[in-house]
Design an enzyme around this catalytic site. Structure first.
Site, PDB file in Angstrom:
ATOM      1  N   GLY A 114      41.554  46.655  37.208  1.00  0.00           N
ATOM      2  CA  GLY A 114      41.661  46.228  38.601  1.00  0.00           C
ATOM      3  C   GLY A 114      42.965  45.487  38.836  1.00  0.00           C
ATOM      4  O   GLY A 114      43.569  44.945  37.921  1.00  0.00           O
ATOM      5  N   THR A 166      42.049  49.058  50.702  1.00  0.00           N
ATOM      6  CA  THR A 166      42.736  48.955  49.420  1.00  0.00           C
ATOM      7  C   THR A 166      43.479  50.225  49.042  1.00  0.00           C
ATOM      8  O   THR A 166      44.407  50.181  48.244  1.00  0.00           O
ATOM      9  CB  THR A 166      41.694  48.654  48.331  1.00  0.00           C
ATOM     10  OG1 THR A 166      40.539  49.471  48.601  1.00  0.00           O
ATOM     11  CG2 THR A 166      41.267  47.217  48.378  1.00  0.00           C
ATOM     12  N   GLU A 225      42.697  41.676  42.906  1.00  0.00           N
ATOM     13  CA  GLU A 225      42.471  40.228  42.937  1.00  0.00           C
ATOM     14  C   GLU A 225      43.457  39.473  42.061  1.00  0.00           C
ATOM     15  O   GLU A 225      43.724  38.290  42.289  1.00  0.00           O
ATOM     16  CB  GLU A 225      41.027  39.918  42.522  1.00  0.00           C
ATOM     17  CG  GLU A 225      40.043  40.561  43.480  1.00  0.00           C
ATOM     18  CD  GLU A 225      38.610  40.133  43.289  1.00  0.00           C
ATOM     19  OE1 GLU A 225      37.855  40.159  44.266  1.00  0.00           O
ATOM     20  OE2 GLU A 225      38.212  39.788  42.153  1.00  0.00           O
ATOM     21  N   ILE A 249      48.517  51.976  36.389  1.00  0.00           N
ATOM     22  CA  ILE A 249      48.544  51.813  37.839  1.00  0.00           C
ATOM     23  C   ILE A 249      48.390  53.200  38.466  1.00  0.00           C
ATOM     24  O   ILE A 249      49.251  54.065  38.314  1.00  0.00           O
ATOM     25  CB  ILE A 249      49.855  51.126  38.288  1.00  0.00           C
ATOM     26  CG1 ILE A 249      49.971  49.736  37.631  1.00  0.00           C
ATOM     27  CG2 ILE A 249      49.908  51.004  39.812  1.00  0.00           C
ATOM     28  CD1 ILE A 249      48.815  48.780  37.894  1.00  0.00           C
ATOM     29  N   LEU A 250      47.274  53.404  39.145  1.00  0.00           N
ATOM     30  CA  LEU A 250      46.907  54.748  39.616  1.00  0.00           C
ATOM     31  C   LEU A 250      47.816  55.201  40.755  1.00  0.00           C
ATOM     32  O   LEU A 250      48.209  56.353  40.822  1.00  0.00           O
ATOM     33  CB  LEU A 250      45.441  54.754  40.065  1.00  0.00           C
ATOM     34  CG  LEU A 250      44.443  54.300  38.983  1.00  0.00           C
ATOM     35  CD1 LEU A 250      43.038  54.191  39.565  1.00  0.00           C
ATOM     36  CD2 LEU A 250      44.462  55.256  37.793  1.00  0.00           C
ATOM     37  N   ILE A 290      38.111  49.412  51.421  1.00  0.00           N
ATOM     38  CA  ILE A 290      38.161  48.224  52.282  1.00  0.00           C
ATOM     39  C   ILE A 290      39.596  47.917  52.704  1.00  0.00           C
ATOM     40  O   ILE A 290      39.951  46.768  52.978  1.00  0.00           O
ATOM     41  CB  ILE A 290      37.485  47.013  51.605  1.00  0.00           C
ATOM     42  CG1 ILE A 290      38.132  46.697  50.252  1.00  0.00           C
ATOM     43  CG2 ILE A 290      36.010  47.300  51.392  1.00  0.00           C
ATOM     44  CD1 ILE A 290      37.550  45.435  49.579  1.00  0.00           C
ATOM     45  N   LYS A 312      52.116  52.621  44.921  1.00  0.00           N
ATOM     46  CA  LYS A 312      52.385  52.202  46.296  1.00  0.00           C
ATOM     47  C   LYS A 312      51.250  51.334  46.842  1.00  0.00           C
ATOM     48  O   LYS A 312      51.488  50.242  47.364  1.00  0.00           O
ATOM     49  CB  LYS A 312      52.581  53.443  47.174  1.00  0.00           C
ATOM     50  CG  LYS A 312      53.158  53.121  48.523  1.00  0.00           C
ATOM     51  CD  LYS A 312      53.606  54.385  49.257  1.00  0.00           C
ATOM     52  CE  LYS A 312      54.273  53.996  50.564  1.00  0.00           C
ATOM     53  NZ  LYS A 312      54.736  55.153  51.318  1.00  0.00           N
TER      54      LYS A 312
END
Lengths: 734, 316
Positions: free
Chosen positions: A691, A472, A694, A618-619, A470, A622
C-alpha cells in the site's frame, strides 16, 4: 488462490501495462460530470423524495418529547422518521453509537429525525420546525481532564501494551534521555463528497446507492441495523468523492434513507449537510502521548517507551498511536501502553493511517529532540537505529525494509547537508527558514479479495468486484492488472466496481486496497487463463498471453477465440496465509520539509516538500504519486491548522464547517516532490506490491514541526502548530 | 430555509420603500453571505428585495476629487479599478485578501459592509446567541473564542466584524451614502456605520429599517504608502486573526485600522500620534481597555507585532 509462499516469476513481471504511468480510466467520467456519485444517481424512474436529517442539539441526555406537528403540516412533507416511529433498530458491528438517537442522546448532532418531503428545501424548512425538548445530562468532554480515568485497551486484536527487556532500568541508566509529552487534536476527514444515500424498496428488498469504502461490511451492518437478512440488501457505490476512513462504515444517511423510503413508500435520497458531518459522523480522536527515549552517547537507542491516551464513547476503540513505535527503531528495552478514557464527544474512528499518523507526529519530534541532545544529525540517528527485524520478536524479519535508502536518497535530493543544525540561524527576507526530516512508516495490511472475470467473444475482458475506488485510482490499477494478465491492451478491459452483487473484495481502507484487490484480480485471471488454454486445447505449461493472443507449443491463437462459443466467466479470490506471521510487512519513507516562519507574525508557510517512499512495486506511478501528494497535503493540514475545537462544557466540535475547520488551500502547498524507490516485495503478494495511500501522511507533521524548530528554536509539542503557540517566544522581528 | 416572497424593484427609493413596507424584509445583492445564512436558518427573511437591477454599479470621480463607488460594484471590479489601485492601494489590497476569486466576483460593496460575524456559535442554531436570538445568552463567552473579539465587545457578545474591505475604508475615512423609504438620502461616516454590541448585539449598523446603501464615497487621495496586512492560519481563503490597514506618510505620520479584533473595524485616531514613537506605545493606546479571553489574548501581541512589521515595511 491461497498465497502462502513468496511469489515466483509471474505474468505481472512482464510490466507491459503494470508499472507504467497511466491516466485514470475513469477520469473522463469525472471531468465531464458523468460519473454518478451517490446523490447524483438521476434515474428518472426513481422519482425520489428528499430527506433532511435533524441532529441533536445536546451532547448527552434524553429527549423528553418531540413536537412534530408543525413539521408534518409543512408544505410538501411526506413523512417524519424518529426513533419512536422507526421501532426497534439494531446497531451495526462497526458502529459505536446508534445512528438514529432517541430517547437517549449519545452525542451532539446524533440524528434524531429525518423529514421526508417532495423537495429538498421543503424537507429542510420542515426540519427546522421540529421542537425537541431535551433533558441534558452532564458529560465528559475533556481528554486531559479524563486522562487519569483512562483504562488499558487493546488495539483491535493486538495487545494495547507491550514490553520487551527492562525499559525502566535501561531508561534510568541511559546517558542521554528525552522525556516529553505531545498532543494531537481531534481531526475531521473533511472529504469533498458528503455522506449521501438513495434508498429504494422493492418488497422486502432494499437497494442503496451510497458512498462507501467497504461494501460487504456495510451490507452486513445495514442488515443488522434494520433487522433483515443480508441477501435482501444491495449496496451500490461505484464512485466515491473521498472517504479517508470516514466512509469505512455505514452512517446515518444510509439507515435514514432506508427508513425514510419505507415510511414514504417511495425512494428517498439523503445527504448529510456539511455542518452536520463533523459531529454526526466520526473523526480521528485526539491523543496525549508520552515518549521516553534513552540512548548511548554514540546514538544507539537502549530504551524506547511510548504511551498514548485517547478517548471515545463507551464501547469505542482507542487511537493506536503507539503502533509504529513497536517496529520502527531498534532498542533492546522497550514498552508501549494504550489507555482509553470514556468521553461523550462524537464517535472517534479510523482516519487515514489511524495510529501511525498521530503516533509519528509525536515519535518523530522526539527523535529530533534526541538527535539534538546527542549533537547528531537527525538523519544519521535514524539510520543508526535501523532494524531489519521486528524488535519485539527478532525472529520475524521485515519482508523488505529500505528506510535507510529512503533517508539517504531524500537527503541528497533535498540538499539536507545545507541545513544549519543550530536553530534560528537562517533568514530569507521576512522569513525565518528551517528544514526538518521524519521517517514515514505504515504497515502493509492484507485482506482476502475476490473478483469475477468475463472474457467476451470479442476478446474484451470485464472485471467485476465489490472493490471501491475512493478517488485513489483503483479502477485503473485493476484494469492494468487484468490487461497484463490476459495480454490485452488496457482499453479492452472494462472494470465494474462497488456493487454488492459482485464478489466480495478487500474494500478500500488501511492502504490495503491496491495490493489486495489487484491480487484478487490476479487470482481470477490465473483461473481464466487456465480456462482459456483448456478451451483452445493448448498446452498450459508455457502459455504466453500477449498482444491479444495466446501462444503455446509453437501455436498462436486469438484470445477471443476461446470465447467464440460464449462468454467465459470465472471467479476467484486471493487469500493471504502464513507469510504475515513469518515476516513483518511494512512500508517506509522519508519526509523532508522546508518551512518559512514570518519573523513578525509567526505565520508558518511550507516552502518545499519531498517524500521518498519504498513501498513495494508501484502499480501506477501516476496515481501513486497523486496519493502521496494528497497525503503530504493532509499532513500539512494536521501539522499547521486542522483541529476540531472542543467546547468542553457544551460537548461538541464547534468549528463544524469548512470556514471554521481549515484544511490547506492551494496557496499553502508549495513545490512537492515524490520519489519511489525501485522495490519489489514477493512476500507481500503475487503483485509484489504494497500500500502507499497512507504512507504519505505518516511523518509529515513531525517533519514540519522539526523544520519550525530549526527555523525558530521554538519547540511546539501540541498540534496544530499555529502562530499563537510561537508568538510569546519569538525573537524580535528585526 | 424558510419560504420567502421576492421582488425586484426598479429604483433605489422603491427598493427602500419595499423593504420598509414588508416586515422581515432583506435586501439581496451578491447573496454570498445572506444565502448561506438563510440555508442554515440563521437569517429567516419573509421577503427578499433584489437590488441587482438598480444600477449603482459604477465608480465615478467626485467633485471633491475622490471616488464614488456604487453599492453594487463587485469586489473584483473595485479591487481592479485603476484609480483605486493608484490612489487607494490599501483598499485594493484589502479586497483581494478576502474570500476567493469566485466570491469576490459576486460580492458587492454594500453587501461586504453588511457581512455578518463568523462566530461559530452564531452559526449553530442549537446554541444560545444574543446576536441571532436576542436574550438567549452568549455561548462564546466561556466557549471556544480564539477567533473572537478582544476589544469593543460586551457582556452580551464578543463577536468580531469579519471583513477586510471595511477596515481599509475606515482608514480612508470613507462615507456610506443611503436612501430611506421616503426617498431621503443621508451620509454616514464609515466610522459610525458599524455599532458596538452593548446589550443589543443584534443591531450591527446605523442603518434604519428599509434604509438602502447606494454608494460609498472616498475622499480625495491622501497619498502615502498604503499597506494591508492580513494574518491568518492558512495562506488564503481564511478570515483574519488580525489585519492591519495602514497609510504611512513620508513625514512619519500614519493612520491605522485593525480587523479581526473588534465588532467593527478598529481605529483610534487619538492614538495615531503615538505611531511616530513605534508600534508598542501606539498599540498600547489603541487597545487600552481590551478584554481578551484566554483563547484570544495572543491577538494583542500579534496586533502589535504586525503593526510593527507594517510600519517597518511602509517606512522602508
Amino acid at each position: 488462490m491461497k498465497f502462502d509462499t513468496p511469489a515466483a516469476q509471474n505474468p505481472i513481471d512482464r510490466l507491459t501495462v503494470i508499472g507504467k504511468a497511466t491516466d485514470r480510466i475513469d477520469g473522463p467520467y469525472k471531468t465531464t460530470g458523468t460519473a454518478p456519485y451517490a446523490y447524483d444517481w438521476h434515474d428518472p424512474a426513481l422519482k425520489p423524495a428528499y430527506g433532511f436529517v435533524l441532529g441533536a442539539g445536546i451532547a448527552k441526555g434524553r429527549i423528553r418529547s418531540m413536537d412534530l406537528s408543525a413539521a408534518k403540516a409543512a408544505p410538501g412533507v411526506i413523512a417524519v422518521v424518529t426513533a419512536e416511529s422507526a421501532g426497534q433498530l439494531g446497531k451495526g458491528q462497526y458502529n459505536t453509537a446508534p445512528l438514529l438517537g432517541g430517547p437517549e442522546i449519545a452525542h451532539y448532532h446524533q440524528a434524531v429525525a429525518l423529514v421526508v418531503a417532495e423537495g429538498f428545501e421543503q424537507a429542510r424548512a420542515a426540519a427546522a420546525l421540529i421542537k425537541v425538548d431535551y433533558d441534558a445530562a452532564k458529560g465528559t468532554f475533556d481528554l486531559a481532564a479524563a486522562k487519569d480515568s483512562a483504562k488499558p485497551a487493546k488495539i483491535m486484536k493486538d495487545p494495547g501494551d507491550t514490553a520487551v527487556g527492562d525499559f525502566e532500568a535501561a531508561y534510568a541508566k541511559a546517558p542521554v534521555r528525552v522525556e516529553e509529552t505531545y498532543t494531537t487534536p481531534d481531526e475531521a476527514h473533511a472529504m469533498m463528497e458528503p455522506h449521501a444515500s438513495i434508498a429504494s424498496w422493492e418488497g422486502d428488498k432494499v437497494t442503496l446507492w451510497t458512498s462507501n469504502q467497504m461494501i460487504d461490511w456495510s451490507v452486513g451492518d445495514v442488515a443488522k441495523t434494520l433487522g433483515m437478512p443480508k441477501d435482501k440488501v444491495r449496496l451500490i457505490s461505484p464512485f466515491i468523492g473521498g472517504g479517508f476512513g470516514g466512509k469505512l462504515f455505514i452512517r446515518s444517511d444510509v439507515i435514514l434513507a432506508a427508513l425514510g423510503a419505507k415510511a414514504a413508500g417511495r425512494p428517498v435520497k439523503v445527504a448529510l449537510t456539511r455542518p452536520l458531518m463533523f459531529n454526526n459522523t466520526v473523526h480521528r480522536p485526539a491523543t496525549i502521548q508520552r515518549i521516553r527515549i534513552g540512548a548511548n552517547k554514540d546514538g544507539t537507542i537502549t530504551a524506547i517507551g511510548h504511551e498514548s491516551w485517547s478517548g471515545n464513547l463507551p464501547g469505542g476503540r482507542p487511537e493506536a498511536a503507539v503502533s509504529q513505535t513497536r517496529l520502527l527503531y531498534a532498542g533492546a528495552n522497550r514498552m508501549t501502553a494504550t489507555r482509553l478514557a470514556t468521553l461523550d464527544l462524537p464517535e472517534g474512528n479510523a482516519m487515514r493511517a489511524p495510529g501511525e499518523a498521530p503516533g509519528l507526529m509525536a515519535l518523530e519530534i522526539a527523535m529530533d529532540e534526541v538527535a539534538e541532545r546527542l549533537g547528531m544529525d537527525p538523519v544519521q540517528l535514524r539510520m543508526l537505529n535501523d532494524t531489519q527485524v521486528d524488535p519485539e520478536k527478532p525472529d520475524r524479519p521485515f519482508s523488505k525494509r529500505e528506510l535507510i535508502a529512503c533517508l539517504r536518497e531524500g537527503g541528497e535530493r533535498f540538499s539536507w547537508s545545507k541545513r544549519v543544525a543550530t536553530p534560528g540561524q537562517v533568514r530569507d527576507g521576512r522569513w525565518r527558514v528551517g528544514m526538518g526530516v521524519a521517517a514515514a512508516f505504515r504497515n502493509n495490511q492484507l485482506m482476502t479479495s475476490g473478483a469475477r472475470i468475463r472474457l467476451g467473444p470479442d476478446g474484451t475482458v470485464t472485471v467485476e468486484t465489490d472493490m471501491t475506488d475512493i478517488g485513489t485510482g483503483t479502477y485503473t490499477i485493476i484494469g492494468q492488472t487484468a490487461a497484463e494478465m490476459m495480454g490485452v491492451p488496457l482499453d479492452k478491459v472494462t472494470v465494474r466496481l462497488g456493487d454488492s452483487s459482485f464478489p466480495v473484495s478487500s474494500g478500500s481502507g488501511g492502504q490495503w486496497g491496491a495490493n489486495s484487490s489487484t491480487s484478487g484480480v490476479y487470482a481470477a485471471c490465473m483461473k481464466l487463463r487456465e480456462a482459456v488454454v483448456q478451451k483452445l486445447g493448448l498446452p498450459a505449461a508455457d502459455a504466453v498471453f500477449a498482444d491479444g493472443e495466446v501462444r503455446s507449443g509453437g501455436k498462436s491463437v486469438k484470445l477471443a477465440q476461446a470465447a467464440s462459443a460464449g462468454e467465459i466467466v470465472v471467479e476467484d479470490a486471493i487469500e493471504f496465509e502464513g507469510l504475515a506471521k513469518k515476516y513483518q510487512q511494512s512500508t517506509f519513507g522519508a519526509h523532508f520539509v522546508e518551512v518559512g516562519v514570518d519573523a513578525a507574525t509567526a505565520e508558518i508557510r511550507v516552502r518545499r516538500m519531498l517524500a521518498v517512499c519504498a513501498a513495494g512495486r508501484i502499480l501506477n506511478p501516476k496515481s501513486a504519486r497523486s496519493q502521496v501528494i494528497g497525503a503530504m497535503t493532509m499532513g500539512v493540514g494536521a501539522a499547521l491548522m486542522e483541529e476540531l475545537a472542543v467546547d468542553k462544557t457544551r460537548g461538541f466540535f464547534v468549528n463544524h464547517d469548512l470556514a471554521g475547520y481549515e484544511v490547506p488551500v492551494h496557496a499553502d502547498i508549495p513545490h512537492q516532490e515524490v520519489v519511489f524507490l525501485d522495490e519489489v516485495d514477493p512476500i507481500s503478494s503475487p503483485m509484489k506490491a504494497k500500500g502507499v495511500g497512507e504512507l504519505g501522511i505518516c511523518g509529515v507533521g513531525a517533519a514540519i514541526a522539526n523544520a519550525v524548530y530549526n527555523a525558530t528554536g521554538i519547540r511546539v509539542r501540541d498540534y496544530p502548530i499555529t502562530l499563537d503557540k510561537l508568538l510569546e517566544r519569538m525573537p524580535d522581528a528585526a | 430555509m424558510k419560504a420567502f416572497t421576492y421582488e425586484k424593484p426598479a429604483s433605489p427609493a422603491e427598493a427602500a420603500s419595499a423593504a420598509a413596507r414588508m416586515p422581515d424584509a432583506k435586501f439581496i445583492a451578491g447573496g454570498t453571505n445572506l444565502l448561506d445564512l438563510m440555508k442554515l436558518q440563521i437569517e429567516t427573511p419573509a421577503h427578499l428585495v433584489d437590488v441587482n437591477g438598480l444600477g449603482l454599479d459604477t465608480i465615478a470621480a467626485t467633485q471633491e476629487g475622490g471616488l464614488r463607488i456604487g453599492a453594487l460594484v463587485r469586489n473584483t471590479d473595485l479591487a481592479a479599478d485603476a484609480r483605486v489601485r493608484t490612489d487607494y492601494g490599501v483598499l485594493s489590497r484589502a479586497l483581494v485578501s478576502g474570500a476567493s476569486g469566485q466570491l469576490r466576483n459576486k460580492a458587492t460593496t454594500a453587501g461586504n459592509l453588511l457581512q455578518r460575524t463568523r462566530c461559530p456559535y452564531f452559526y449553530d442554531t442549537a446554541q444560545p446567541c444574543n446576536k441571532r436570538q436576542p436574550g438567549s445568552g452568549c455561548a462564546a463567552i466561556g466557549g471556544v473564542s480564539r477567533q473572537l473579539g478582544v476589544i469593543g465587545t460586551s457582556e452580551a457578545c464578543i463577536a468580531t466584524y469579519p471583513g477586510d474591505m471595511a477596515v481599509a475604508m475606515r482608514v480612508l475615512d470613507a462615507t456610506v451614502e443611503t436612501v430611506d423609504a421616503e426617498g431621503a438620502a443621508r451620509k454616514i461616516p464609515v466610522a459610525e456605520f458599524h455599532r458596538l454590541p452593548g446589550d443589543t448585539p443584534q443591531i450591527e449598523t446605523a442603518l434604519k429599517p428599509g434604509e438602502l446603501i447606494t454608494a460609498v464615497t472616498l475622499p480625495k487621495p491622501v497619498g502615502g504608502t498604503q499597506v494591508y496586512r492580513k494574518v491568518r492560519d492558512r495562506a488564503s481563503y481564511a478570515f483574519a486573526l488580525v489585519s492591519v490597514a495602514a497609510i504611512v506618510q513620508r513625514d512619519g505620520s500614519a493612520r491605522v485600522a485593525f480587523g479581526g479584533m473588534a465588532p467593527r473595524p478598529w481605529r483610534v485616531e487619538a492614538a495615531e500620534a503615538e505611531l511616530a514613537k513605534g508600534a508598542k506605545p501606539a498599540a498600547e493606546r489603541i487597545f487600552a481597555g481590551a478584554k481578551p479571553t484566554h483563547d484570544n489574548a495572543f491577538k494583542l501581541k500579534l496586533a502589535e507585532r504586525t503593526l510593527d512589521a507594517v510600519l517597518t515595511e511602509a517606512r522602508g
